[in-house]
Design an enzyme around this catalytic site. Structure first.
Site, PDB file in Angstrom:
ATOM      1  N   ASP A 129      59.003  62.560  68.498  1.00 37.51           N
ATOM      2  CA  ASP A 129      60.206  61.707  68.711  1.00 37.51           C
ATOM      3  C   ASP A 129      61.334  62.446  69.558  1.00 37.51           C
ATOM      4  OD1 ASP A 129      61.223  63.514  66.873  1.00 37.51           O
ATOM      5  OD2 ASP A 129      61.897  62.203  65.445  1.00 37.51           O
ATOM      6  N   HIS A 130      61.274  63.568  69.925  1.00 40.68           N
ATOM      7  CA  HIS A 130      62.350  64.340  70.279  1.00 40.68           C
ATOM      8  C   HIS A 130      61.944  64.705  72.000  1.00 40.68           C
ATOM      9  CE1 HIS A 130      64.183  65.199  66.921  1.00 40.68           C
ATOM     10  NE2 HIS A 130      65.161  66.158  67.132  1.00 40.68           N
ATOM     11  N   ASP A 194      64.401  68.798  60.250  1.00 44.84           N
ATOM     12  CA  ASP A 194      65.339  68.208  61.068  1.00 44.84           C
ATOM     13  C   ASP A 194      66.625  68.046  60.083  1.00 44.84           C
ATOM     14  OD1 ASP A 194      65.561  66.431  63.788  1.00 44.84           O
ATOM     15  OD2 ASP A 194      67.227  65.770  62.023  1.00 44.84           O
ATOM     16  N   ARG A 467      76.454  62.804  65.468  1.00 48.45           N
ATOM     17  CA  ARG A 467      76.811  63.956  66.047  1.00 48.45           C
ATOM     18  C   ARG A 467      77.450  64.027  67.474  1.00 48.45           C
ATOM     19  NH1 ARG A 467      72.346  67.944  64.315  1.00 48.45           N
ATOM     20  NH2 ARG A 467      73.478  67.727  62.377  1.00 48.45           N
ATOM     21  N   SER A 662      72.290  71.253  63.860  1.00 49.66           N
ATOM     22  CA  SER A 662      70.960  70.768  63.488  1.00 49.66           C
ATOM     23  C   SER A 662      70.185  71.966  62.959  1.00 49.66           C
ATOM     24  CB  SER A 662      70.129  70.657  65.087  1.00 49.66           C
ATOM     25  OG  SER A 662      69.748  71.778  65.617  1.00 49.66           O
ATOM     26  N   ARG A 664      67.538  73.610  63.690  1.00 53.42           N
ATOM     27  CA  ARG A 664      66.756  74.422  64.913  1.00 53.42           C
ATOM     28  C   ARG A 664      66.712  75.953  64.542  1.00 53.42           C
ATOM     29  NH1 ARG A 664      70.413  72.508  69.584  1.00 53.42           N
ATOM     30  NH2 ARG A 664      69.926  70.555  68.632  1.00 53.42           N
TER      31      ARG A 664
END
Length: 776
Positions: A129-130, A194, A467, A662, A664
């Site tokens: 999806d990213h 995520d 965000r 996030s 990440r």
């Protein structure tokens, strides 16, 4: 990191927002043998085990339990012996499943490959999806993404097949929506790579965002560690009505708690007002809980969830949940660490921003505030995550109006896209001027090839995302992004200005007559069954051992990982300071997304974005730091590489809530890869602090926050006493100034014994391999 699942429509407030033999962790097995999902028919929900663990813990603690405690403690590896103290002890947990989005799955799967294990130990999925950039519209953007990212998609597909991981192809939809539709259920414990994984709390699950290394632990069958969370109760009374939507609940809570007020806590919604919120509305609220630093958010099981489960083909799960409902709601008399009370009948529509999601304003005030602050009031683009209320758009069309602002719509999943196309809502949204984007994250995470402004041009956008940090959506630091509900985004896009309040203001129709938009009202779910759309799921084979996973040594997108060096047993002496960060430093500042997403599987290439968005306190500039060895100013990554080449260790000095945003883990992998050893701040965001520990770095905090002012970019730092490194024992930092003077400050940490072993081994993955070698 991730996009927004929001509310299906004013016509349907609906969506926000091969089988294998796993060793399944605890949410557990059953009278009726109900499958956890349609995609894993042989993996069952086990509420009996959950019940057993809850009863063990309740007897030990001798007090009523919150819902959060029931589900978390119900997943303890050893409920009889686990030390439990909210906010202090570390829990060893057995989550039920893992979900990974494609940007973080690359590094997670590369780490899993490095572990040498043949197959995942719990049900796991990858969601593409990213990597889909919003440009010209759904179909074209999706095909372009498939062409550009073919190497990465092939890697994730084949790695999933080899190691037993389900693969949701590009175009399937946003990870959180797929989880809500297929994998979340009352009482589940799910971890996802995520930060907005808590979206699943809208179905009564404990769904927590983590870094890839945490996901690897769970996929490897290792108990997952989490500091025992505090529980903040949000008591809801009254009922939502008019223009007020579920989104306004979390916008209000964010204004109360701020971006760090939920750190280390689960937000648990309860009270009579809960029942006035749809299941997808609850998911919307939980999703944005990430913006206040919460570990996760959750709602108690109720009829709204039961209704949603039935509509998504999971009535059997709802029936089983009914049998165990006493364990899926809080105990009467349970105690919260903090309680916030909100009367939904009095709650007004809100809009938060710009540049931070906790700057809350009533919609009725934002126009005047914007004019006073000098923020642009004209709205250039309105952006809706998932789907929106087409009734607002229908009203505008009936009066001959279209959106004055550009307007985009992002369906949350293929099921949602197909359903709104079938039911005519997409057509209405296009007619009012909307552009329907691909089923993906898109602009929410910076995947937006924006053409209507130049970089550096001051402008305003309104979104129903979550965000809105500087440059988050379009990489333009002058874009003033405001977050609000899809209903308000639609209304403001039609009016084209922040000065419009749909509750009181009038629009001028094409015939010159004044009219007022009526408050949206719609069915909670579509009248017909959801249209599943295209089949976009790839089952892993029963035996994937013969599957080949290709990573070319010359690839610019993927790179196999080399283990980090072990601690040499010595103190960290005379470290240089790479940068002393001024103010907010999110994971977007540390490891930018947008165009950098294409390097998420290549550690060396992605490291070229290390801290390029952070502001250097020495000169007030981004991506400009002094090289202490040459005295020349240059980019942060180049300076770090120079220090690494010269064999010099370095540190970063940060401010409050360092690493918010996030999940990440690249924001932790990059400094480690380029020679960093220590990050010293006033405070950390939860996920980032854990990610740093996992990669063998030392995240430390000032015992006295005022000591931040004692360290200057030209100083050298030594961390001493590492041979006696122990839980709860502060470390000493010696600051050496250029004039020869020095001073000593104390630094705190949150390491437990196993986390100290990660540091000593060089990383959590190194430690896992050491333990595997010992056991074999």
């Amino acid at each position: 990191m991730t996009p927004m699942l929001l509310i299906l429509s004013f016509f349907q407030h609906a969506l926000n927002s091969g089988v294998r033999r796993y060793h399944v962790a605890p949410v557990l097995c059953q009278r009726a043998k109900v499958a956890m999902s349609h995609f894993e028919p042989n993996e069952y929900i086990n509420y009996e085990k959950l019940e057993k663990n809850i009863n063990i813990v309740r007897k030990r603690l001798d007090r009523p339990l919150t819902l959060s405690e029931k589900i978390v403690y119900g997943h303890l590896d050893d409920p009889a012996k686990q030390e439990i103290e909210r906010g202090k002890t570390y829990l060893r947990l057995r989550p039920d499943r893992v979900a990974m989005q494609d940007a973080t799955a690359q590094m997670a799967m590369l780490q899993f490959i490095s572990s040498g294990l043949p197959k995942v130990a719990v049900p796991s999925t990858i969601h593409c999806d990213h990597l889909i950039e919003a440009q010209s519209g759904g179909e074209k953007d999706l095909q372009r993404a498939k062409d550009i990212n073919q190497e990465v998609y092939n890697f994730l597909s084949t790695a999933g097949a080899k190691y037993g991981v389900g693969f949701w192809k590009p175009g399937s939809g946003i990870i959180h929506q797929i989880i809500l539709e297929n994998y979340s259920y009352p009482g589940v414990m799910l971890i996802g790579t995520d930060s907005h994984t808590p979206n699943g709390g809208g179905l009564g699950g404990i769904c927590i965002g983590v870094g890839g290394a945490d996901a690897v632990d769970v996929m490897a069958g290792i108990p997952w560690e989490l500091k025992c969370p505090k529980v903040i109760g949000v008591k809801l009374s009254g009922k939502l009505s008019g223009w007020t939507s579920p989104k306004d609940v979390i916008l209000k809570v964010a204004g109360i708690l701020t971006v760090k007020g939920g750190t280390g806590a689960i937000i648990e919604y309860h009270g009579p007002g809960v029942d006035s919120i749809s299941c997808t509305g609850m998911a919307t609220i939980c999703n944005m809980g990430a913006e206040i630093g919460a570990t996760t958010s959750i709602f108690p099981y109720n009829e709204r969830m039961k209704k949603y489960l039935g509509k998504t083909g999971r009535a059997d799960i709802a029936a089983l949940a009914d049998e165990f409902k006493q364990h899926l709601v809080p105990d009467s008399g349970c105690q919260y660490d903090q309680v916030i009370e909100i009367n939904l009948s009095e709650l007004k529509p809100h809009i938060n921003g710009p540049f931070t999601p906790d700057l809350a304003h009533p919609v009725s005030d934002i126009g005047a505030v914007a004019e006073k602050e000098g923020w642009p009031v004209d709205i250039r683009v309105g952006l809706i995550g998932s789907c929106t209320n087409s009734t607002v758009a229908k009203q505008a069309l009936a009066h001959g109006l279209k959106c004055k602002s550009k307007f985009t719509i992002t369906p949350g999943s293929e099921q949602i896209r197909a359903t709104i196309e079938r039911d005519g809502y997409a057509k209405i949204l296009r007619e009012v001027g909307g552009l329907v984007l691909a089923n993906a994250c898109g602009p929410c995470i910076g995947q937006w090839d924006r053409k209507d402004i130049k970089k550096g041009e001051k402008n305003t956008i309104v979104t129903s995302y979550n965000r809105n940090f500087t440059g988050r959506n379009d990489a333009n630091p002058e874009t003033h992004a405001f977050v609000t509900s899809p209903e308000i985004v639609t209304a403001l896009s039609i009016a084209g200005t922040l000065k419009f309040n749909p509750e009181t203001d009038y629009l001028t129709a094409a015939d010159g007559k004044k009219f007022k938009l009526e408050a949206p009202d719609a069915d909670e779910l579509p009248k017909l069954e959801f249209d599943p759309g295209q089949d976009t799921y790839q089952y892993p084979p029963k035996d994937g051992s013969g599957q080949h996973v290709d990573v070319s040594p010359t690839s610019q997108r993927l790179q196999l990982l080399e283990p980090f060096d072990k601690w040499d047993g010595k103190d960290l002496e005379d470290m240089l300071i790479l940068i002393k960060v001024k103010g907010k430093c999110t994971t977007d500042h540390i490891s930018a997304a947008g165009p950098w997403l294409k390097f998420r599987g290549h550690l060396d290439n992605i490291s070229n974005n290390l801290l390029i968005g952070a502001i250097n306190i020495e000169n007030g500039k981004a991506n400009s730091v002094r090289n202490a060895l040459t005295q020349e100013f240059g980019p942060v990554p180049d300076t770090a590489r120079y220090y690494k080449k010269m064999g010099v260790k370095w540190a970063v000095i940060g401010d409050e809530n360092y690493g918010e945003g996030s999940s990440r883990e690249h924001a932790a992998l990059e400094p480690r890869h380029l020679g960093g050893r220590v990050i010293i701040t006033k405070s950390f965001a939860r996920i980032h602090e854990t990610n740093l520990k996992k990669q063998g770095l030392l995240p430390l905090t000032f015992a006295d926050p005022a000591d931040y002012n004692k360290i200057h970019p030209v100083d050298k730092l030594s961390i001493v006493g590492l041979k006696d490194f122990a839980p709860g024992k502060p470390l000493k930092c010696i600051i050496k100034h250029p004039n020869g003077s020095q001073e000593t400050i104390m630094l705190n940490h949150t390491f437990n014994e196993s986390q100290i072993e990660w540091f000593q081994a060089g990383s959590a993955l190194n430690r896992m391999k050491e333990l595997q070698q010992k056991s074999s």
